[in-house]
Design a protein around this motif. Structure first.
Motif, mmCIF file in Angstrom:
data_model
loop_
_atom_site.group_PDB
_atom_site.id
_atom_site.type_symbol
_atom_site.label_atom_id
_atom_site.label_comp_id
_atom_site.label_asym_id
_atom_site.label_seq_id
_atom_site.Cartn_x
_atom_site.Cartn_y
_atom_site.Cartn_z
ATOM 1 N N ILE A 350 -5.378 -5.418 4.101
ATOM 2 C CA ILE A 350 -4.005 -5.177 4.000
ATOM 3 C C ILE A 350 -3.387 -6.552 4.680
ATOM 4 C CG2 ILE A 350 -2.091 -4.043 5.004
ATOM 5 C CD1 ILE A 350 -3.520 -2.534 2.785
ATOM 6 N N THR A 351 -3.962 -7.250 5.615
ATOM 7 C CA THR A 351 -3.606 -8.429 6.147
ATOM 8 C C THR A 351 -3.469 -9.586 5.033
ATOM 9 O OG1 THR A 351 -4.452 -7.722 8.291
ATOM 10 C CG2 THR A 351 -3.914 -10.113 8.193
ATOM 11 N N VAL A 352 -4.560 -9.514 4.173
ATOM 12 C CA VAL A 352 -4.685 -10.489 3.233
ATOM 13 C C VAL A 352 -3.644 -10.239 2.264
ATOM 14 C CG1 VAL A 352 -6.086 -11.371 1.553
ATOM 15 C CG2 VAL A 352 -7.231 -10.768 3.517
ATOM 16 N N LEU A 353 -3.171 -9.091 1.949
ATOM 17 C CA LEU A 353 -2.054 -8.760 1.020
ATOM 18 C C LEU A 353 -0.838 -9.281 1.600
ATOM 19 C CD1 LEU A 353 -0.959 -7.484 -1.453
ATOM 20 C CD2 LEU A 353 -0.628 -5.350 -0.227
ATOM 21 N N VAL A 354 -0.625 -9.329 2.906
ATOM 22 C CA VAL A 354 0.726 -9.993 3.703
ATOM 23 C C VAL A 354 0.607 -11.524 3.291
ATOM 24 C CG1 VAL A 354 1.721 -10.349 5.656
ATOM 25 C CG2 VAL A 354 0.757 -8.027 5.193
ATOM 26 N N ASP A 355 -0.610 -11.884 3.493
ATOM 27 C CA ASP A 355 -0.735 -13.365 3.244
ATOM 28 C C ASP A 355 -0.565 -13.985 1.741
ATOM 29 O OD1 ASP A 355 -1.571 -13.442 6.153
ATOM 30 O OD2 ASP A 355 -3.629 -13.638 5.624
ATOM 31 N N VAL A 356 -0.744 -13.207 0.960
ATOM 32 C CA VAL A 356 -0.689 -13.197 -0.423
ATOM 33 C C VAL A 356 0.894 -13.464 -0.919
ATOM 34 C CG1 VAL A 356 -0.961 -12.692 -2.930
ATOM 35 C CG2 VAL A 356 -2.840 -12.728 -1.391
ATOM 36 N N VAL A 357 1.814 -12.244 -0.372
ATOM 37 C CA VAL A 357 2.896 -12.022 -0.907
ATOM 38 C C VAL A 357 4.011 -12.257 0.154
ATOM 39 C CG1 VAL A 357 2.209 -10.289 -2.629
ATOM 40 C CG2 VAL A 357 2.988 -9.574 -0.255
ATOM 41 N N GLY A 358 3.942 -12.387 1.439
ATOM 42 C CA GLY A 358 4.603 -12.710 2.534
ATOM 43 C C GLY A 358 5.271 -11.311 2.791
ATOM 44 N N MET A 359 5.753 -11.302 4.312
ATOM 45 C CA MET A 359 6.393 -10.101 5.002
ATOM 46 C C MET A 359 7.458 -9.538 4.271
ATOM 47 S SD MET A 359 5.030 -7.991 7.149
ATOM 48 C CE MET A 359 5.760 -6.299 6.902
ATOM 49 N N PRO A 360 8.153 -10.247 3.659
ATOM 50 C CA PRO A 360 9.565 -9.671 3.115
ATOM 51 C C PRO A 360 9.419 -8.851 1.775
ATOM 52 C CG PRO A 360 10.164 -11.970 3.721
ATOM 53 C CD PRO A 360 8.491 -11.628 3.960
ATOM 54 N N GLU A 361 8.279 -9.127 1.106
ATOM 55 C CA GLU A 361 7.787 -8.343 -0.082
ATOM 56 C C GLU A 361 6.984 -7.584 0.188
ATOM 57 O OE1 GLU A 361 9.616 -8.405 -2.579
ATOM 58 O OE2 GLU A 361 10.748 -10.166 -2.615
ATOM 59 N N PHE A 362 6.370 -7.189 1.473
ATOM 60 C CA PHE A 362 5.177 -6.437 1.720
ATOM 61 C C PHE A 362 5.220 -5.052 1.147
ATOM 62 C CE2 PHE A 362 2.773 -3.456 4.706
ATOM 63 C CZ PHE A 362 1.611 -4.014 4.274
ATOM 64 N N ASP A 363 6.404 -4.231 1.590
ATOM 65 C CA ASP A 363 6.492 -2.888 1.118
ATOM 66 C C ASP A 363 6.275 -2.651 -0.319
ATOM 67 O OD1 ASP A 363 6.942 -1.594 3.801
ATOM 68 O OD2 ASP A 363 8.786 -2.357 3.763
ATOM 69 N N SER A 364 7.135 -3.438 -1.062
ATOM 70 C CA SER A 364 6.984 -3.468 -2.665
ATOM 71 C C SER A 364 5.723 -3.766 -2.891
ATOM 72 C CB SER A 364 7.938 -4.405 -3.226
ATOM 73 O OG SER A 364 9.262 -3.856 -3.139
ATOM 74 N N ALA A 365 4.892 -4.852 -2.163
ATOM 75 C CA ALA A 365 3.664 -5.169 -2.770
ATOM 76 C C ALA A 365 2.563 -4.093 -2.564
ATOM 77 C CB ALA A 365 3.263 -6.494 -2.055
ATOM 78 N N LEU A 366 2.673 -3.570 -1.499
ATOM 79 C CA LEU A 366 1.888 -2.528 -0.680
ATOM 80 C C LEU A 366 1.627 -1.517 -1.938
ATOM 81 C CD1 LEU A 366 -0.341 -1.219 0.985
ATOM 82 C CD2 LEU A 366 1.409 -0.508 2.234
ATOM 83 N N GLY A 367 2.858 -0.906 -2.359
ATOM 84 C CA GLY A 367 2.915 0.092 -3.262
ATOM 85 C C GLY A 367 2.493 -0.290 -4.671
ATOM 86 N N LEU A 368 2.841 -1.474 -5.143
ATOM 87 C CA LEU A 368 2.310 -1.845 -6.428
ATOM 88 C C LEU A 368 0.706 -2.156 -6.638
ATOM 89 C CD1 LEU A 368 5.067 -4.549 -7.690
ATOM 90 C CD2 LEU A 368 4.208 -2.588 -9.023
ATOM 91 N N PHE A 369 0.317 -2.693 -5.255
ATOM 92 C CA PHE A 369 -1.019 -2.918 -5.103
ATOM 93 C C PHE A 369 -1.770 -1.796 -5.216
ATOM 94 C CE2 PHE A 369 -4.903 -3.250 -2.331
ATOM 95 C CZ PHE A 369 -5.795 -4.343 -2.918
ATOM 96 N N MET A 370 -1.482 -0.445 -4.726
ATOM 97 C CA MET A 370 -1.847 0.661 -4.744
ATOM 98 C C MET A 370 -2.056 1.421 -6.161
ATOM 99 S SD MET A 370 -3.129 1.243 -1.631
ATOM 100 C CE MET A 370 -3.450 3.201 -1.656
ATOM 101 N N LEU A 371 -0.929 1.164 -6.639
ATOM 102 C CA LEU A 371 -0.667 1.606 -7.787
ATOM 103 C C LEU A 371 -1.536 0.918 -9.089
ATOM 104 C CD1 LEU A 371 0.828 2.944 -10.224
ATOM 105 C CD2 LEU A 371 2.469 1.110 -10.394
#
Length: 448
Positions: A350-371
């Motif tokens: 999950i920390t790597v996901l934050v590094d990939v997209v940045g914190m401002p987009e994290f909520d959206s990125a987490l949902g899309l990643f899980m989808l």
């Protein structure tokens, strides 16, 4: 975006949120990981093949992932607290209705769909709010929160085995559903950070000096739109797509070992009481791996994506070796290796996901990643079950999982190379700007 997101507390009440997330992880993913104890019982009850029975877990995993974008959107529109409480009620409903065990389709709908949706609505906001409360200690906080599934799985292994022996698999599902109601209590403790983006915009409107009216209007117009709307455009970012493909392949593998570990031990003639202890060993070393890797990642000695690629490679190696076990001791040793390296992976992905997209987009990125990752979780267990049915040996499922993880590591390497190339290009672009400065200063130096 919440006002404090730019400067998270990194402690204080954040640790209460971490403990709450720790418990949520235990009451959701730990239940899913130890569901293998019910696999043989349900298979015998309905007299179905392994591939047919494994669809229960597949539906749970798929809905868990598919519901993530919905959960993320609801978190953005409302609060993490509200979504977690809703998830707790859904998880309870899935297990309580599964108690009736009317048919295999009924199990798909209850312990599959409803339970998966409950896990999604609980897990997604729980892990998301931890990242909002922490910045410098984010890797450690995520590791501690994620370790909840290991701590609970360590207890759930023998506990669920005892429940099944005392109340049968149907009664056990009802009791577990009641325990999952505690997710709602954890949700209540997840206090939102102060000042949502709308309050922040209002703050700008009331306090901005008269001369900065245009700037004030810009903030009012852009802030709520940017941070109160789910960002689907992340799928156009190459880095995110590469990481999502990694997630698909990893999800195809991650849920196979816990599902087939119990049947494999039975096929080796290991006693049921010892079989339950394997799940406890898996949870214990998983717990240690998460905390150790979270602590190490917090030191920032190794680039997080490099650390993730290394742990994925070690997991695949351990999965390839695990089928070589022929007795309880060897199976326990290989299970321990797999569990430890799995824990190190989950601690930082999950920390790597934050590094990939940045914190401002994290909520959206987490949902899309899980989808996107849901396709892997949906296909993985049935595919492994089909391979097991064709080979007539549970070992085949482990080989499939190990080979898929090797392939997933390749996408991490490609992602890292792309990030390094972009970093080098940005450095090259800054050099001409620096070289345009010296002409007047050189003339001054000559006169001096």
């Amino acid at each position: 975006m919440q006002a404090k997101d730019s400067n998270p507390p990194d402690g204080g009440y954040g640790w209460v949120v971490v403990v709450s997330a720790f418990t949520v992880m235990g009451l959701t993913v730990a239940v899913l990981k130890t569901f293998g104890l019910f696999f043989v019982e349900i298979q015998k009850h309905f007299d179905e093949l392994a591939s047919t029975t494994s669809w229960i877990t597949s539906v749970t995993i798929a809905v868990f992932h598919l519901g993530a974008p919905v959960a993320s959107s609801l978190c953005i529109q409302y609060t993490h607290r509200t979504v977690v409480i809703t998830g707790g009620l859904l998880a309870f409903s899935g297990m309580a209705l599964g108690f009736f065990g009317l048919s295999m389709v009924w199990m798909y709908v209850t312990t599959g769909f409803l339970q998966g949706l409950g896990i999604s609505f609980s897990w997604t906001p729980a892990i998301s709010i931890v990242s909002h409360y922490f910045s410098k200690k984010r890797a450690l906080a995520n590791a501690i929160a994620g370790a909840g599934e290991c701590a609970f799985a360590f207890m759930f292994g023998p506990f669920f085995q005892w429940l099944i022996s005392q109340y049968g698999w149907e009664g056990s599902l009802l009791i577990i559903g009641g325990i999952q109601l505690n997710i709602c209590v954890c949700g209540v403790l997840m206090r939102p950070l102060e000042n949502s983006c709308l309050l922040e915009a209002s703050h700008c409107e009331t306090e901005t000096p008269p001369g900065n009216g245009a700037s004030r209007r810009d903030k009012e117009d852009t802030s709520p739109i940017m941070h109160k709307t789910f960002n689907w455009m992340l799928v156009r970012q190459t880095e995110f797509v590469l990481y999502a493909i990694f997630g698909i392949l990893a999800a195809m593998s991650f849920f196979v070992p816990p599902l087939f570990l119990v049947p494999l031990s039975y096929s080796l003639g290991i006693d049921e009481s010892w079989t339950a202890s394997l799940l406890s060993i898996l949870a214990m070393v998983d717990f240690g791996g998460r905390l150790l890797c979270g602590w190490y990642a917090n030191l920032h000695v190794t680039k997080t994506i490099h650390l993730l690629a290394m742990t994925i490679t070690l997991i695949s190696t351990s999965l390839m070796l695990l089928p070589l076990a022929n007795n309880y001791l060897s199976l326990a040793i290989f299970t321990g290796f797999y569990g430890f390296f799995f824990g190190t992976t989950v601690a930082i992905h999950i920390t790597v996901l934050v590094d990939v997209v940045g914190m401002p987009e994290f909520d959206s990125a987490l949902g899309l990643f899980m989808l996107i990752r849901s396709t892997g979780g949906f296909v993985g267990p049935p595919l492994a079950g089909l391979i097991v049915d064709m080979a007539g040996d549970y070992r085949a499922g482990f080989y499939m999982a190990g080979a898929t993880l090797v392939l997933s590591a390749g996408f991490l390497i490609v992602l890292d190379q792309l990030q390094q190339r972009k970093k080098r290009r940005s450095k090259i672009r800054t050099k001409p700007e620096m070289s345009t400065l010296p002409y007047p200063s050189l003339e001054i130096l000559k006169h001096q």
